[in-house]
Structure formats: structure tokens, C-alpha cells
Write an enzyme that holds these catalytic residues in place. Structure first.
Site, short mmCIF file in Angstrom:
data_model
loop_
_atom_site.label_atom_id
_atom_site.label_comp_id
_atom_site.label_asym_id
_atom_site.label_seq_id
_atom_site.Cartn_x
_atom_site.Cartn_y
_atom_site.Cartn_z
N HIS A 61 24.15 7.21 -7.51
CA HIS A 61 25.29 6.39 -7.90
C HIS A 61 25.03 4.91 -7.65
O HIS A 61 25.95 4.11 -7.64
CB HIS A 61 26.53 6.86 -7.14
CG HIS A 61 26.83 8.30 -7.39
ND1 HIS A 61 27.57 8.73 -8.47
CD2 HIS A 61 26.42 9.42 -6.76
CE1 HIS A 61 27.64 10.05 -8.46
NE2 HIS A 61 26.94 10.50 -7.43
N GLU A 78 1.77 -0.87 4.78
CA GLU A 78 0.93 -1.53 5.79
C GLU A 78 -0.50 -0.97 5.73
O GLU A 78 -1.47 -1.67 6.04
CB GLU A 78 1.52 -1.36 7.20
CG GLU A 78 0.92 -2.32 8.22
CD GLU A 78 1.69 -2.39 9.52
OE1 GLU A 78 2.47 -3.34 9.72
OE2 GLU A 78 1.51 -1.48 10.35
N GLY A 114 -0.85 2.10 15.19
CA GLY A 114 0.59 1.97 15.42
C GLY A 114 1.43 2.83 14.48
O GLY A 114 2.31 3.58 14.92
N ARG A 115 1.13 2.78 13.18
CA ARG A 115 1.96 3.53 12.22
C ARG A 115 1.58 5.01 12.16
O ARG A 115 2.15 5.77 11.39
CB ARG A 115 1.87 2.88 10.83
CG ARG A 115 0.48 2.71 10.29
CD ARG A 115 0.46 1.80 9.07
NE ARG A 115 -0.88 1.42 8.66
CZ ARG A 115 -1.59 0.42 9.20
NH1 ARG A 115 -1.06 -0.30 10.16
NH2 ARG A 115 -2.79 0.12 8.76
N GLU A 157 8.88 -9.25 20.02
CA GLU A 157 10.21 -8.64 19.86
C GLU A 157 10.44 -7.59 20.96
O GLU A 157 11.49 -7.56 21.62
CB GLU A 157 10.34 -7.95 18.50
CG GLU A 157 10.35 -8.87 17.31
CD GLU A 157 8.97 -9.10 16.71
OE1 GLU A 157 7.97 -9.03 17.46
OE2 GLU A 157 8.90 -9.36 15.50
N LYS A 182 2.10 -0.39 21.41
CA LYS A 182 0.68 -0.07 21.54
C LYS A 182 -0.03 -1.18 22.31
O LYS A 182 -0.76 -0.94 23.25
CB LYS A 182 0.06 0.13 20.16
CG LYS A 182 -1.42 0.41 20.22
CD LYS A 182 -2.05 0.69 18.90
CE LYS A 182 -3.57 0.77 19.09
NZ LYS A 182 -4.30 0.99 17.86
N LYS A 190 2.98 -14.27 12.39
CA LYS A 190 3.15 -14.27 13.86
C LYS A 190 2.57 -15.56 14.45
O LYS A 190 3.16 -16.19 15.32
CB LYS A 190 2.41 -13.08 14.49
CG LYS A 190 3.02 -11.72 14.21
CD LYS A 190 2.25 -10.66 15.02
CE LYS A 190 2.53 -9.26 14.52
NZ LYS A 190 1.66 -8.24 15.12
O1 F6P Z 1 2.93 -6.41 13.24
C1 F6P Z 1 2.55 -5.15 12.79
C2 F6P Z 1 2.33 -4.20 13.92
O2 F6P Z 1 1.13 -4.47 14.56
C3 F6P Z 1 2.38 -2.76 13.44
O3 F6P Z 1 1.19 -2.34 12.90
C4 F6P Z 1 2.78 -2.04 14.68
O4 F6P Z 1 3.24 -0.75 14.43
C5 F6P Z 1 3.84 -2.98 15.19
O5 F6P Z 1 3.37 -4.27 14.88
C6 F6P Z 1 4.14 -2.88 16.66
O6 F6P Z 1 3.02 -3.13 17.43
P1 F6P Z 1 2.99 -2.72 18.95
O7 F6P Z 1 3.16 -1.24 19.02
O8 F6P Z 1 1.65 -3.14 19.46
O9 F6P Z 1 4.11 -3.42 19.65
#
Ligand code: F6P
Length: 505
Positions: A367, A336, A250-251, A197, A191, A477
Site C-alpha cells: 500500500h 557495505e 563487523g557485518r 557513537e 569490534k 569519519k
Molecule cells: O563504519 C562502518 C563500520 O566499521 C561497520 O563496518 C561496523 O559494523 C560498524 O562500523 C561498527 O564498528 P565497530 O563494531 O568497530 O564499532
């Protein structure tokens, strides 16, 4: 907290409560506490009868919902008004499914059209042979695609999709090992288009393409983002940038261009059916009041167990291998969104907020962890999710045994069993809900996710919190950045760990 809210909670807390056995004396109970949401074909049954909700509790929660302004909050959500005050934003995920503010629905539809054109062009070979897609993203930019691709491509995937989220290079290497660089595209899903990452994985994926004979690796990238200008800056051609509205969290973004890998894997028609399944739930949520609103009713039970009964977790067991990743998805959605300690007005909350969401897949979990559910000291409300139609083509015995086990667990948790031997006693009276789909395809998956989104929102309204920000993830972060920059000292433990790993100043 207003007096009306405080008095609604007080009334709920003083409700004497009955056991499930007592509640089941009422012959109409199953009908009264079950409901269906119809989809274009078939539908989903939501059976909340094995929870402790009764008519008085429901009435008490309806009073709470009124005092908490549920109807107004829902109208604001669906009207595209600001419901995320800390970030001054609307939450426009339903507009992606065609339900919401007209201008946002139109914008989403135009962006979907653009995504459809790109998906179909890729299927038709306009970008050369594309057999694999490595989708890099994390959190909401990965969990939805991973769930949906896993759930919906068991029989056929038009493109072989690998979702890579972890910065641990092992994750990306696994995808590399499964893909042929000559026929692989990379989707960079973020987003913000800044997440370390994702950007690191994206760069490594491009390097892998170029080190393996792909002359124009950027030509193989699709960017999925709310900030297209950042993707342009990073080197992606505008024709392969699929933007989405900043108001889609994002979620909550699986419905937007973040769903590109899903559409690529299952085809546009099925992706549209996925959106339509969610829209059916949106309409139910929008048009149904009180406890007949199944998302709100589920939130009533959630609040009862968390705030009145003190349950610290809630579990979800999918009795369907295709939904193996659903608990992971729900963890982000619920924890979240509602793992907060202040209200939307910035006051300390008056009680516990989101329980820890956990779960797994049945029958495997029986199980492994069900011992605790049946005899442990923690009370864990459980959701069971299953499909009447099987996902496999094997001997029908498989699916029969799967479903029988699913229903047996709910019955056993409720009934319990007495014995002279304490170790063999089951206390019973343990709650569960069952979500039973007629079948499990794209519309049902869309509906299941939308149901949980609205349930999460309803819970937030009842608790008076903002489910659409996530500042809790920021501090870690920031500290990671400080470590990378060097020159800052931390606590003695962290310093020693950094030193040991050769990362010290
Ligand atoms: O660190 C949490 C977060 O901001 C989530 O809410 C989001 O889904 C994820 O990181 C990834 O963010 P982005 O889509 O901006 O890379």
C-alpha cells in the site's frame, strides 16, 4: 579480467532471453529452479523459478563461476585463508557456526562457552536482578542483535533488550525511559572498541546508571569486542569481556559475542539453534556445486539483473512482521560488502557492483511502494520471504491473507495485465524470488542470514571484488574528526552549515 571471464560475460550478455511466460511453458520449471535447505526441524524453500534464469543462462553463469575461481574462493573462505587482501585477513564468520578451519572452530567454540557461562550466570541472578539490557553498538554491532531480538522475542524475552545505535541522544533516552536503572545492564558492542557513537553512548549510559543510584556502573557493563585490551583500558572487568576473533567482520559478527543480547533474550539453547540453522546453510554452500548451490544460484540471478539488465536496485519484502528489520540488516550486509568500484586486485571494476538493497514488510509495502514495482519504469527484482506457520495466535485468517497476498504479488509481477487504458496496464514479466520457511524460529533466522551472507560472497566472487573491507566509510569519519578538532577549512557550503549550527572555527 581474464579472457575466460570476459568471454563468459560476453556470452551471457548475448543470451537472447525469454519472457517468464515463455519460460513457464516448461512444466518442470518450478522443480528445476526451486530447492530446499533442510534444517534440524523443517526447512526453507528457495523458489527462483519466477526469475529469468534458464538452462543456458545457468550454464553461462556456471562457466563464469569457474572462470572467476568460485570453488577456490569458497575453499579459501571456509579454510580460513586470506580472502580480504586489502586488510590481509581471513573472514571467519562460518567458524562461529562450526564450519571452517579447525583451529578457528575450536577457538569460536571456546569463546561461545565463555559467553554461555556469562549468559546463564545472569539468568541465574549471579549479577543481581537483571531485567533490562541496553545494548550499545552500531552497524554490524547493532543491526543483527536488533533484528534477532525483534524477530525471536515476540512471545517471551528472558531479558528486555534495547538496542541503541544512533549518536542522537534521543535514541538512548528512549531506552532509558523504558528501563529501570536498578535492574539494567549495559552491553558495549564494538569490534574495534573505538567507534565514536558507541563509546559516547556507552559513557552516557554509565552516567545514567550512576546518576540513578547505581554505585558501581562499570560492574554492570559487558563488553563485546575483538580488542579486549581496549575494553580493559576503558574500565571493564575482564570477567565481563566477551572477545571474538578479529577475522570476524563487523557485518558478519552476529554469530560471535556480538550475539550476546540475543542469547540473553532467547536463552542459550535457542542461540545454539540459531547457529545450527546457519551451519546447515554453510554445509549446503560448502558441499553443493553449480546452480544446485542455492546461494550461488541466487547470485547468478542477482548478477543477471544488475549487470545484464541494468537494474540498480533489488528489493526484499518480508511477509512477516518478525522480519521487519531484515531489509535494514541486508542493506549493510550487501551494500557495505559489495558497494565497491575496484576489484580485489585494485583494478577498476568492469561493470556495476552491488545494487541498492531496499525493502520493507508485507502487506504494508503493497500500500506504499508496490505501485512502482508493478508499473514504474525501474525494473526491480524482488525477493519475498514468508513463513508457512504463523507467528501469531489470532484468527488464522490473518496469516492466510498475509500469505495469499505474498504469493499474489509474485504472480501479478510476473503475469501483468493488458488493458485498453494505458494507466491500467501492467507490463508483467517482472522477476521475483520466494523464500518460504516452514516456520520462523531461531534456526530459520540463522539460515536466512547465512544464506544472504553466502549469496553476497558469491556475488563478490563473480564480480571479482573483495566483499570484506569497507574503506568507503572512513573518509566521512575523518572529516568529522577534523571538524571536531577545528582549524581546518572546508568547502563554502560546509563552512556555512557549520557556522549556522554554531560549530564554526
Ligand atoms: O563504519 C562502518 C563500520 O566499521 C561497520 O563496518 C561496523 O559494523 C560498524 O562500523 C561498527 O564498528 P565497530 O563494531 O568497530 O564499532
Amino acid at each position: 579480467m581474464t579472457d575466460a571471464i570476459a568471454s563468459a560475460w560476453e556470452k551471457l550478455a548475448n543470451h537472447p532471453g525469454k519472457t517468464l511466460k515463455e519460460l513457464f511453458q516448461d512444466e518442470g520449471r518450478v522443480d528445476d529452479f526451486s530447492g530446499r535447505i533442510e534444517l534440524p526441524e523443517g526447512g526453507i524453500l528457495f523458489d527462483w523459478s519466477k526469475t529469468h534464469l534458464d538452462a543456458d543462462l545457468v550454464a553461462g553463469f556456471e562457466d563464469l563461476a569457474e572462470a572467476a575461481g568460485f570453488a577456490e574462493a569458497r575453499a579459501k573462505l571456509l579454510g580460513g585463508e586470506i580472502v580480504n587482501p586489502t586488510e590481509g585477513r581471513a573472514a571467519e564468520h562460518t567458524a562461529q557456526r562450526g564450519v571452517g578451519k579447525e583451529a578457528s572452530v575450536e577457538e569460536a567454540s571456546a569463546l561461545h562457552q565463555r559467553m554461555k557461562i556469562l549468559v546463564e550466570a545472569i539468568h541465574e541472578g549471579a549479577l543481581g536482578e537483571v531485567k533490562h539490557l541496553i545494548h550499545v553498538g552500531i552497524g554490524g554491532s547493532a543491526l543483527g542483535p536488533a533484528l534477532a531480538v525483534d524477530a525471536l522475542t515476540r512471545d517471551l524475552a528472558l531479558v528486555d533488550v534495547h538496542v541503541v545505535s544512533n549518536i542522537d541522544g534521543c535514541a538512548l533516552e528512549e531506552a532509558f525511559n523504558a528501563c529501570d536503572p536498578a535492574t539494567t545492564m549495559i552491553a558495549v558492542a564494538s569490534k574495534t572498541f573505538t567507534t565514536i557513537e558507541t563509546m559516547t553512548n556507552a559513557e552516557s549510559a554509565l552516567r545514567w546508571l550512576s546518576e540513578n543510584g547505581v554505585h558501581d556502573p562499570y560492574g554492570r557493563v559487558v563488553a563485546l569486542t575483538a580488542y579486549p585490551e581496549k575494553a580493559v583500558e576503558w574500565g571493564v572487568d575482564e570477567t565481563r569481556i566477551l572477545p571474538f576473533n578479529e577475522g570476524v567482520g563487523g557485518r558478519y559478527s552476529i554469530w560471535s559475542s556480538i550475539g550476546f543480547p540475543i542469547a540473553l533474550a532467547i536463552g542459550w539453547e535457542d542461540f545454539a539453534a540459531f547457529l545450527e540453522g546457519a551451519a546447515a546453510v554453510d554445509r549446503h554452500f560448502r558441499d553443493t556445486d553449480g546452480a544446485a548451490n542455492l546461494c550461488l544460484r541466487a547470485a547468478f540471478a542477482d548478477q543477471y539483473y544488475t549487470r545484464i539488465k541494468g537494474c540498480q536496485t533489488r528489493a526484499c519484502f518480508a511477509y512477516d512482521e518478525r522480519l521487519a528489520l531484515l531489509p535494514d540488516y541486508l542493506q549493510q550486509l550487501e551494500m557495505e560488502s559489495n558497494g565497491k568500484s575496484v576489484t580485489a586486485a585494485g583494478e577498476p571494476v568492469s561493470g556495476p557492483t552491488a545494487p541498492i538493497t531496499w525493502g520493507g514488510v508485507g502487506t504494508d509495502a503493497q500500500h506504499a511502494v508496490f505501485q512502482l514495482l508493478h508499473q514504474g519504469t525501474n525494473l526491480v527484482p524482488v525477493d519475498f520471504i514468508a513463513s508457512i506457520a504463523p507467528g501469531d495466535a489470532l484468527d488464522p485468517a490473518h496469516h492466510r491473507i498475509l500469505l495469499m497476498n505474498c504469493f499474489a504479488q509474485g504472480a501479478a509481477l510476473m503475469a501483468g495485465k493488458q488493458s485498453d487504458d494505458p494507466a491500467r496496464c501492467y507490463p508483467g514479466d517482472r522477476p521475483s524470488a520466494t523464500i518460504l520457511c516452514d516456520d520462523l524460529g531461531a534456526p530459520e533466522l540463522g539460515a536466512l542470514i547465512a544464506f544472504h551472507e553466502h549469496r553476497t560472497f558469491a556475488n563478490a566472487v563473480l564480480m571479482g571484488i573483495n566483499p570484506f573491507d569497507q574503506f568507503g566509510v572512513e573518509l566521512g569519519k575523518e572529516i568529522a574528526k577534523q571538524i571536531e578538532a577545528g582549524g581546518t577549512s572546508f568547502d563554502a557550503s560546509t563552512e556555512a552549515l557549520l557556522e549556522k549550527a554554531g560549530l564554526g572555527n
